[in-house]
Design a protein around this motif. Structure first.
Motif, PDB file in Angstrom:
ATOM      1  N   THR B  79      34.121 -30.344  34.141  1.00 33.46           N
ATOM      2  CA  THR B  79      33.801 -29.426  35.349  1.00 33.46           C
ATOM      3  C   THR B  79      34.557 -28.043  34.848  1.00 33.46           C
ATOM      4  O   THR B  79      35.099 -27.723  33.974  1.00 33.46           O
ATOM      5  CB  THR B  79      34.503 -29.853  36.804  1.00 33.46           C
ATOM      6  N   SER B  80      34.214 -26.972  36.032  1.00 27.78           N
ATOM      7  CA  SER B  80      34.659 -25.689  35.568  1.00 27.78           C
ATOM      8  C   SER B  80      36.179 -25.453  35.988  1.00 27.78           C
ATOM      9  O   SER B  80      36.852 -24.569  35.807  1.00 27.78           O
ATOM     10  CB  SER B  80      33.839 -24.796  36.778  1.00 27.78           C
ATOM     11  N   ALA B  81      36.670 -26.632  36.290  1.00 29.73           N
ATOM     12  CA  ALA B  81      38.242 -26.722  36.597  1.00 29.73           C
ATOM     13  C   ALA B  81      38.909 -26.618  35.346  1.00 29.73           C
ATOM     14  O   ALA B  81      40.106 -25.957  35.435  1.00 29.73           O
ATOM     15  CB  ALA B  81      38.717 -27.970  37.437  1.00 29.73           C
ATOM     16  N   TYR B  82      38.555 -26.824  34.210  1.00 33.34           N
ATOM     17  CA  TYR B  82      39.163 -26.653  33.144  1.00 33.34           C
ATOM     18  C   TYR B  82      38.165 -26.399  31.687  1.00 33.34           C
ATOM     19  O   TYR B  82      36.984 -26.538  31.881  1.00 33.34           O
ATOM     20  CB  TYR B  82      39.660 -28.091  32.523  1.00 33.34           C
ATOM     21  N   LEU B 159      30.652 -25.422  29.420  1.00 31.17           N
ATOM     22  CA  LEU B 159      29.891 -24.176  29.390  1.00 31.17           C
ATOM     23  C   LEU B 159      28.674 -24.319  28.964  1.00 31.17           C
ATOM     24  O   LEU B 159      28.548 -25.171  27.934  1.00 31.17           O
ATOM     25  CB  LEU B 159      31.081 -23.493  28.828  1.00 31.17           C
ATOM     26  N   ALA B 160      27.620 -23.502  29.010  1.00 28.31           N
ATOM     27  CA  ALA B 160      26.512 -23.420  28.700  1.00 28.31           C
ATOM     28  C   ALA B 160      26.562 -22.478  27.313  1.00 28.31           C
ATOM     29  O   ALA B 160      26.069 -21.481  26.841  1.00 28.31           O
ATOM     30  CB  ALA B 160      25.557 -22.711  29.412  1.00 28.31           C
ATOM     31  N   GLU B 161      27.341 -22.979  26.347  1.00 24.23           N
ATOM     32  CA  GLU B 161      27.796 -22.558  24.867  1.00 24.23           C
ATOM     33  C   GLU B 161      28.128 -23.395  24.115  1.00 24.23           C
ATOM     34  O   GLU B 161      28.484 -24.664  24.503  1.00 24.23           O
ATOM     35  CB  GLU B 161      29.194 -21.496  25.079  1.00 24.23           C
ATOM     36  N   PHE B 194      27.545 -29.795  29.487  1.00 24.24           N
ATOM     37  CA  PHE B 194      27.735 -30.947  29.492  1.00 24.24           C
ATOM     38  C   PHE B 194      28.774 -31.346  30.678  1.00 24.24           C
ATOM     39  O   PHE B 194      29.879 -30.800  30.814  1.00 24.24           O
ATOM     40  CB  PHE B 194      28.096 -31.703  28.348  1.00 24.24           C
ATOM     41  N   ASP B 195      28.589 -32.469  31.250  1.00 21.00           N
ATOM     42  CA  ASP B 195      29.547 -32.999  32.321  1.00 21.00           C
ATOM     43  C   ASP B 195      29.993 -34.448  32.021  1.00 21.00           C
ATOM     44  O   ASP B 195      30.816 -35.214  32.616  1.00 21.00           O
ATOM     45  CB  ASP B 195      28.900 -33.198  33.405  1.00 21.00           C
ATOM     46  N   GLY B 196      29.548 -35.022  30.815  1.00 22.05           N
ATOM     47  CA  GLY B 196      29.900 -36.220  30.679  1.00 22.05           C
ATOM     48  C   GLY B 196      30.112 -36.646  28.923  1.00 22.05           C
ATOM     49  O   GLY B 196      29.931 -35.783  28.181  1.00 22.05           O
TER      50      GLY B 196
END
Lengths: 70, 218
Positions: B79-82, B159-161, B194-196
């Motif tokens: 997530t955006s937390a890290y 990130l979208a990178e 990605f989230d997973g």
């Protein structure tokens, strides 16, 4: 049936998951074999080079110094 | 008995419990709060709110066991937390196998654009191989009879990178007296968030556990 740990839960794969995994595993095993073969070729080449350098009179320490070995 | 425990989680009054957007507006120096959205303790230092543990690893997914499986998925962990993550995988395969990873978005594996450099050290021999445009990123090997360890670090999966990774694997090949080092450095080059993640073994099954941490941003 192949099993998956799905976010902390061990369960049987669905038919679709099983098919996807089986197809991937074939490719992954081929990739792993290709990498291992490339590695063995490189190892053989290094051993051959070491033998030829030793035949020229270099000590083992000198050979290892120039080819990055220990 | 603490007032907040009279009704437990149903208590109407929960002193010091809020979210990062509902912090006390008139705080005093030394005041402590617990944010339910960040799961962190925050202190007021007289001029600003500061996290009491502002650096180091933060547990994202507690140690999770798997038993005799060929695939291990963990969704919703990036997530955006890290920005950066560390994943510890302790495992033993049923047979000699490669351990691979695929990044996931909304529970779907991504099977393209993995590029990596592998470095192997065994006894006095070292060797390196590069692989590009792969369907997975290899992150470990196991000989099948001895427990191994992979420490995986990911940078920017959410990130979208491009996602950058490195993995250090201890493989106990034919005995615990013959450990090998297998290292991987690479990327998933698409600009995808990605989230997973999915861990897979190339043959047989694997048993063990994994834990996911995030590196605190500040």
């Amino acid at each position: 049936m192949t099993k998956i740990n799905d976010n902390g839960i061990d369960r049987e794969m669905t038919t679709a998951e099983q098919a996807e995994y089986a197809a991937w595993a074939v490719t992954a095993q081929a990739d792993a074999v290709a990498q291992e073969e490339a590695r063995q070729v490189a190892i053989a080449a290094k051993e051959s080079a070491k033998a030829k350098l030793a035949a020229l009179g270099l000590t083992e320490a000198e050979v290892n110094a120039i080819i990055g070995g220990v | 008995m603490p007032f907040s425990s009279v009704l437990g989680a149903s208590s109407v009054i929960k002193p010091g419990v809020c979210t990062s957007t509902t912090r006390p507006t008139v705080p005093y120096e030394g005041q402590l709060i617990y944010e339910t959205d960040t799961d962190r303790v925050v202190a007021y230092n007289g001029s600003a709110w500061v996290y009491t543990h502002s650096s180091g690893l933060v547990l994202v997914k507690a140690e999770t066991a798997f038993n005799a499986v060929s695939s291990v998925t963990a969704d919703g962990v990036f997530t955006s937390a890290y920005t950066n993550y560390r994943i510890i995988i302790r495992y033993q395969c049923s047979t000699s196998a490669e351990l691979a990873m695929k990044l996931r978005a909304a529970t779907v594996d991504t099977s393209t654009n993995y590029n990596y450099q592998r470095f192997v050290a065994e006894s006095s021999s070292t060797n390196a191989v590069r692989s590009t445009s792969q369907a997975q990123a290899f992150i470990g090997q196991d000989g099948g009879a001895f427990t191994g360890l992979t420490a995986l670090e990911l940078s920017g999966p959410q990130l979208a990178e491009p996602t950058i990774y490195q993995a250090v694997n201890t493989r106990n090949a034919s005995a615990y007296t013959t450990p090998q080092v297998v290292q991987y450095f690479g990327n998933q080059s698409a600009s995808t968030a990605f989230d997973g993640i999915n861990f897979l073994v190339s043959s047989g099954t694997t048993s063990g556990s994994y834990t996911i941490y995030g590196y605190a941003k500040s």
